[in-house]
Motif scaffolding. Structure first.
Motif, PDB file in Angstrom:
ATOM      1  N   GLU A   8       0.816  -1.218   0.000  1.00  0.00           N
ATOM      2  CA  GLU A   8       0.000   0.000   0.000  1.00  0.00           C
ATOM      3  C   GLU A   8       0.854   1.274   0.000  1.00  0.00           C
ATOM      4  N   CYS A   9       2.048   1.196   0.586  1.00  0.00           N
ATOM      5  CA  CYS A   9       2.904   2.396   0.653  1.00  0.00           C
ATOM      6  C   CYS A   9       4.187   2.217  -0.173  1.00  0.00           C
ATOM      7  N   MET A  10       4.174   1.316  -1.146  1.00  0.00           N
ATOM      8  CA  MET A  10       5.366   1.026  -1.946  1.00  0.00           C
ATOM      9  C   MET A  10       5.776   2.251  -2.783  1.00  0.00           C
ATOM     10  N   PRO A  11       7.090   2.563  -2.847  1.00  0.00           N
ATOM     11  CA  PRO A  11       7.501   3.703  -3.677  1.00  0.00           C
ATOM     12  C   PRO A  11       7.033   3.536  -5.134  1.00  0.00           C
ATOM     13  N   GLN A  12       6.678   4.642  -5.767  1.00  0.00           N
ATOM     14  CA  GLN A  12       6.103   4.634  -7.124  1.00  0.00           C
ATOM     15  C   GLN A  12       6.865   3.755  -8.120  1.00  0.00           C
ATOM     16  N   GLU A  13       8.199   3.926  -8.142  1.00  0.00           N
ATOM     17  CA  GLU A  13       8.984   3.197  -9.143  1.00  0.00           C
ATOM     18  C   GLU A  13       8.864   1.690  -8.959  1.00  0.00           C
ATOM     19  N   GLU A  14       8.938   1.264  -7.699  1.00  0.00           N
ATOM     20  CA  GLU A  14       8.819  -0.163  -7.392  1.00  0.00           C
ATOM     21  C   GLU A  14       7.433  -0.694  -7.775  1.00  0.00           C
ATOM     22  N   ASN A 252     -10.428  11.628   0.039  1.00  0.00           N
ATOM     23  CA  ASN A 252     -10.185  12.440  -1.167  1.00  0.00           C
ATOM     24  C   ASN A 252      -9.959  11.561  -2.391  1.00  0.00           C
ATOM     25  N   GLY A 253     -10.816  10.610  -2.591  1.00  0.00           N
ATOM     26  CA  GLY A 253     -10.735   9.743  -3.758  1.00  0.00           C
ATOM     27  C   GLY A 253     -10.562   8.295  -3.339  1.00  0.00           C
ATOM     28  N   ILE A 254     -10.918   7.396  -4.243  1.00  0.00           N
ATOM     29  CA  ILE A 254     -10.861   5.963  -3.952  1.00  0.00           C
ATOM     30  C   ILE A 254      -9.482   5.433  -4.303  1.00  0.00           C
ATOM     31  N   HIS A 255      -8.800   4.838  -3.309  1.00  0.00           N
ATOM     32  CA  HIS A 255      -7.472   4.266  -3.554  1.00  0.00           C
ATOM     33  C   HIS A 255      -7.625   2.970  -4.356  1.00  0.00           C
ATOM     34  N   ILE A 256      -6.947   2.897  -5.477  1.00  0.00           N
ATOM     35  CA  ILE A 256      -7.001   1.676  -6.284  1.00  0.00           C
ATOM     36  C   ILE A 256      -5.751   0.857  -5.980  1.00  0.00           C
ATOM     37  N   ALA A 257      -5.935  -0.361  -5.488  1.00  0.00           N
ATOM     38  CA  ALA A 257      -4.782  -1.225  -5.201  1.00  0.00           C
ATOM     39  C   ALA A 257      -4.061  -1.476  -6.525  1.00  0.00           C
ATOM     40  N   ALA A 258      -2.890  -0.862  -6.682  1.00  0.00           N
ATOM     41  CA  ALA A 258      -2.240  -0.815  -7.992  1.00  0.00           C
ATOM     42  C   ALA A 258      -1.682  -2.160  -8.426  1.00  0.00           C
ATOM     43  N   ASP A 259      -1.406  -3.050  -7.473  1.00  0.00           N
ATOM     44  CA  ASP A 259      -0.910  -4.374  -7.848  1.00  0.00           C
ATOM     45  C   ASP A 259      -2.044  -5.264  -8.336  1.00  0.00           C
ATOM     46  N   ILE A 260      -3.287  -4.830  -8.106  1.00  0.00           N
ATOM     47  CA  ILE A 260      -4.456  -5.633  -8.479  1.00  0.00           C
ATOM     48  C   ILE A 260      -5.133  -5.089  -9.738  1.00  0.00           C
ATOM     49  N   MET A 261      -5.200  -3.765  -9.850  1.00  0.00           N
ATOM     50  CA  MET A 261      -5.884  -3.179 -11.013  1.00  0.00           C
ATOM     51  C   MET A 261      -5.080  -2.004 -11.565  1.00  0.00           C
ATOM     52  N   TYR A 262      -4.914  -1.984 -12.897  1.00  0.00           N
ATOM     53  CA  TYR A 262      -4.263  -0.853 -13.555  1.00  0.00           C
ATOM     54  C   TYR A 262      -5.354   0.014 -14.164  1.00  0.00           C
ATOM     55  N   ARG A 304     -12.031  10.622 -12.857  1.00  0.00           N
ATOM     56  CA  ARG A 304     -10.697  11.124 -13.188  1.00  0.00           C
ATOM     57  C   ARG A 304      -9.700  10.474 -12.233  1.00  0.00           C
ATOM     58  N   ILE A 305      -8.438  10.374 -12.687  1.00  0.00           N
ATOM     59  CA  ILE A 305      -7.394   9.779 -11.842  1.00  0.00           C
ATOM     60  C   ILE A 305      -6.699  10.897 -11.074  1.00  0.00           C
ATOM     61  N   LEU A 306      -6.477  10.671  -9.780  1.00  0.00           N
ATOM     62  CA  LEU A 306      -5.795  11.663  -8.951  1.00  0.00           C
ATOM     63  C   LEU A 306      -4.447  11.075  -8.545  1.00  0.00           C
ATOM     64  N   THR A 307      -3.374  11.791  -8.827  1.00  0.00           N
ATOM     65  CA  THR A 307      -2.052  11.230  -8.520  1.00  0.00           C
ATOM     66  C   THR A 307      -1.290  12.035  -7.467  1.00  0.00           C
ATOM     67  N   ASP A 308      -1.881  13.160  -7.008  1.00  0.00           N
ATOM     68  CA  ASP A 308      -1.178  13.923  -5.965  1.00  0.00           C
ATOM     69  C   ASP A 308      -1.123  13.061  -4.701  1.00  0.00           C
ATOM     70  N   PRO A 309      -0.017  13.163  -3.942  1.00  0.00           N
ATOM     71  CA  PRO A 309       0.135  12.271  -2.786  1.00  0.00           C
ATOM     72  C   PRO A 309      -1.002  12.432  -1.779  1.00  0.00           C
ATOM     73  N   CYS A 310      -1.449  11.306  -1.223  1.00  0.00           N
ATOM     74  CA  CYS A 310      -2.519  11.350  -0.221  1.00  0.00           C
ATOM     75  C   CYS A 310      -1.859  11.390   1.159  1.00  0.00           C
ATOM     76  N   PRO A 311      -2.330  12.265   2.053  1.00  0.00           N
ATOM     77  CA  PRO A 311      -1.715  12.365   3.385  1.00  0.00           C
ATOM     78  C   PRO A 311      -1.703  11.046   4.168  1.00  0.00           C
ATOM     79  N   CYS A 312      -2.527  10.076   3.784  1.00  0.00           N
ATOM     80  CA  CYS A 312      -2.574   8.811   4.532  1.00  0.00           C
ATOM     81  C   CYS A 312      -1.314   7.977   4.322  1.00  0.00           C
ATOM     82  N   GLY A 313      -0.542   8.291   3.282  1.00  0.00           N
ATOM     83  CA  GLY A 313       0.706   7.568   3.050  1.00  0.00           C
ATOM     84  C   GLY A 313       0.602   6.493   1.981  1.00  0.00           C
ATOM     85  N   ARG A 314      -0.626   6.179   1.552  1.00  0.00           N
ATOM     86  CA  ARG A 314      -0.758   5.176   0.483  1.00  0.00           C
ATOM     87  C   ARG A 314      -0.277   5.795  -0.827  1.00  0.00           C
TER      88      ARG A 314
END
Ligand SMILES: [Zn+2]
Length: 432
Positions: A8-14, A252-262, A304-314
């Motif tokens: 959930e908190c993996m760095p973007q590149e990884e 502030n938007g629905i977090h999409i588990a990126a390892d599960i859905m692109y 719409r997709i939101l990519t600004d960092p979320c304060p929750c750390g995800r």
């Protein structure tokens, strides 16, 4: 609180590398083992080796709801039948039903996604979760049930209906969290009121996980103000598995588990990929699906997709609350109208209650839109003059927001139909 902090908190590149590895494995498997994907990729002149980075996903062909119907029931499945452990069937509100099959692994990633969402909503072993989504062919009930058990909550499989009993159980068992459609929650609010039950004083209800139909920010506010619960927005359709992804406590938007859905957002007309922040049609690729994969599936939800960092750390991308399906969009006198816009406008007006119905008819070549609006008990009166004033105030507000003239009919509290499952608030009687 995290369920799977590492991912959930993996760095973007990884995270991107993980997504690419999953995509590459998936595409190779589909191209080599499934006629449908093989033929579609051939027709577009793309081979698995052309997918050299995550962005190369744009070279792959789209999939449509029609494909799911054309290949019904199991021609899009990519595992032998003996590996399929469950079927769900979509409600078929817009046509022939679609069948979704699940392997054990599919149930696994679905429950994992829900465990992350429920944990982010603060639900854990000390909670009692009342699941009032339908149990059965619809994915809501069993989905939330498995997710709830995974995080260790005590699950009450209440399903829909028998609403007075639902309220009684909520009080007797000290229910702290509920999962259902927003319209069913509003229905329960009405039933509780009639029974003289105050959610704040008489129940321990703290959290509501609401979804499976579009709902507005103002409806969320209304629910929270009137009951004192914190409402979370959960998203996921049966094609993807079922309800899966939700917003976090920052809302502030629905977090999409990126390892599960692109996720991609495209312009539905030109099919071009839109940059983050621009609104369009959501396109999803399920990276871990086994029995019934989806690659670049045009799900028809507008967001719409939101990519600004979320304060929750995800670090996962977020999508904005779904405000309607491109399928649900009404074209009235040439103007695009989403029922969610109407709901948003109505909920801003203090005299308006929770229920409304939208009717569209055509007389000659002219479209007419009529909206029946139920008033709050304290706002309804026999004073004709006041009622006419209120009606014209609502009509002006709608005209201002929608850019078309609308006829409003005021209704007494309790007069409009209630929905125990998915709300059906739009009746389009036009023969086109
Ligand atoms: Zn967040």
């Amino acid at each position: 609180m995290f369920w799977n902090e590492k991912i959930e908190c993996m760095p973007q590149e990884e995270l991107k590398k993980l997504q690419y590895d999953e995509l590459k494995t998936l595409i190779e498997k589909l191209y080599n083992n499934n006629q449908f994907y093989h033929d579609r990729m051939e027709a577009k002149g793309v081979k698995p080796e052309d997918i050299k980075c995550l962005e190369d996903i744009s070279k792959l062909p789209f999939m449509f709801k029609q494909d799911l119907r054309d290949y019904y029931p199991t021609k899009l499945f990519t595992v032998p039948n003996n590996q399929v452990v469950r079927y769900h069937v979509s409600s078929g509100t817009t046509g022939k039903p679609t069948l979704v099959g699940y392997t054990e692994g599919d149930i696994g990633y679905w429950s994992e996604a829900l465990a992350r969402s429920l944990t982010s909503a603060g639900i854990g072993p000390d909670d009692v979760l009342q699941v009032c989504y339908g149990y059965g062919l619809f994915t809501g009930g069993l989905g939330l049930h498995y997710g709830g058990e995974k995080v260790g909550a005590t699950v009450l499989p209440a399903s829909t209906g028998n609403s007075e009993r639902q309220i009684e159980l909520m009080m007797d068992l000290g229910v702290t969290a509920i999962a259902c459609t927003p319209s069913y929650f509003i229905h329960l609010m009405g039933v509780a009121k009639k029974m003289g039950v105050d959610f704040r004083k008489d129940t321990k209800l703290r959290v509501a996980i609401l979804g499976a139909e579009p709902w507005s920010e103002s409806m969320k506010k209304k629910i929270e103000d009137e009951t004192g619960v914190e409402a979370f927005d959960i998203y996921g359709t049966s094609e993807q598995a079922g309800p899966m992804f939700s917003d976090c406590p920052c809302h502030n938007g629905i977090h999409i588990a990126a390892d599960i859905m692109y996720v991609e957002v495209i312009d539905p007309e030109t099919e071009e990929i839109l940059p983050p922040g621009e609104k369009g049609e959501l396109v999803v690729t399920m990276l871990q699906k086994e029995a019934f994969p989806l690659v670049r599936y045009r799900i028809k939800d507008m967001t719409r997709i939101l990519t600004d960092p979320c304060p929750c750390g995800r670090t996962s991308p977020r999508i904005e609350r779904i405000t309607g399906r491109s399928d649900d969009m009404l074209i009235v006198r040439g103007i695009n109208v989403f029922p969610s816009q109407i709901e948003y406008t109505l909920m801003q007006i203090p005299e308006v209650g929770d229920q409304y119905m939208i009717y569209v008819t055509r007389e000659g070549a002219l479209d007419n839109m009529k909206i029946q609006v139920e008033l709050k008990p304290e706002a309804f009166s026999d004073n004709m003059e006041n009622m006419l004033k209120l009606r014209s105030r609502i009509e002006s507000a709608l005209k201002k927001y929608l850019n078309i003239a609308v006829v409003v009919e005021l209704k007494e509290p309790g007069e409009l139909p209630r929905f125990e499952g998915k709300a059906k608030r739009v009746i389009d009687n036009r023969v086109i």
